[in-house]
Design an enzyme around this catalytic site. Sequence first.
Site, PDB file in Angstrom:
ATOM      1  N   LYS A 122       0.610   0.928  44.475  1.00 48.06           N
ATOM      2  CA  LYS A 122       1.108   1.316  45.801  1.00 48.06           C
ATOM      3  C   LYS A 122       2.058   0.293  46.421  1.00 48.06           C
ATOM      4  CE  LYS A 122      -2.631   4.455  47.044  1.00 48.06           C
ATOM      5  NZ  LYS A 122      -3.579   4.873  48.082  1.00 48.06           N
ATOM      6  N   ASP A 173      -1.394   8.444  53.385  1.00 48.56           N
ATOM      7  CA  ASP A 173      -2.851   8.212  53.500  1.00 48.56           C
ATOM      8  C   ASP A 173      -3.266   8.191  54.968  1.00 48.56           C
ATOM      9  OD1 ASP A 173      -3.332   8.018  50.793  1.00 48.56           O
ATOM     10  OD2 ASP A 173      -3.034   5.848  50.730  1.00 48.56           O
TER      11      ASP A 173
END
Length: 284
Positions: free
Chosen positions: A71, A108
């Site tokens: 990420k 997210d």
Amino acid sequence: MTLTGAGKIAGVIGWPIVHSVSPTLHGYWLNEENVNGALVPLAVARENFARVIRALQLAGFRGVNVTLPHKEAAFALADQSDEAAKAAGAANLLIFHAEGHIEARNTDMVGLRESIREKLGDLKGSTVVLLGAGGAARGAILALNELGAARVHILNRHPDKAAILAKALKPMVASQLDVGDLADWPKVAGAADLLVNTTSAGMKGHSALALDLAGLKPSAAVLDIVYNPLETVLLKDAKARGHVAIDGLGMLMHQGVPSFEAFFGVRPKVTDGLRKHLEQSLDG
Ligand code: ATR
């Protein structure tokens, strides 16, 4: 699904990747929305990440969902990023634009925010106790702030990490941030309207947190971002005590919405049917 030449292809990239739910999630939506496309799982080691991304771009992929451990690398290699990715220093979505540039987003935070909103509405004036101080905690604090939480107590096994996180986020959030040790839980439990676990404790293969929920007021809700298992020890305890319990599947489903829309051009819906489908697949 059979692809014609015009099929749209995207990926989910991580290491390991076998446990990713993204292909099942997107597969369900592709079928529901009647889209000719596919989302393929790609197991890629850390050292090959950047080269594989360039190759996928050349191969005509629309983009990729990004999971551990890539990420931060995804955020670093993008040409442009949304505010959530900048705040997190990490991206879970890379979009390959036709002109050649790569856009990074972090969905997210949106996923968690929408999952909470669906169950509890907004959090105006609320006090939240948040466990953990890693990447997931960072995104969760931003989501809680957007929902209007007045105060967030960040408790972590290593409280110095909680202090560093709070210091970094303070300029970005209106919520009051307080920090402490996990051992401080009994002192703050009674004030909580919502308890959020962002630690990996309770995940399959990890031991659960030994958290006594007796101090929580009956109206408090409990959320665990862990979705494997779906019912963690924490959520089981919460349900047994009559609290609203929110599992990690809501966040997972909602974080996928912007990805699917970016890859396949249709905004998909989060439905009970989708939840049941994912629950069955996680059971299997
Ligand atoms: P992520 O990016 O998913 O948040 P991370 O950065 O590795 O992952 O953070 C994991 C978090 O879970 C940390 O807050 C960690 O606590 P420490 O910072 O004290 O290490 C927490 N954590 C993991 N296992 C834990 C356990 N068994 N008990 C308590 N906290 C735990």
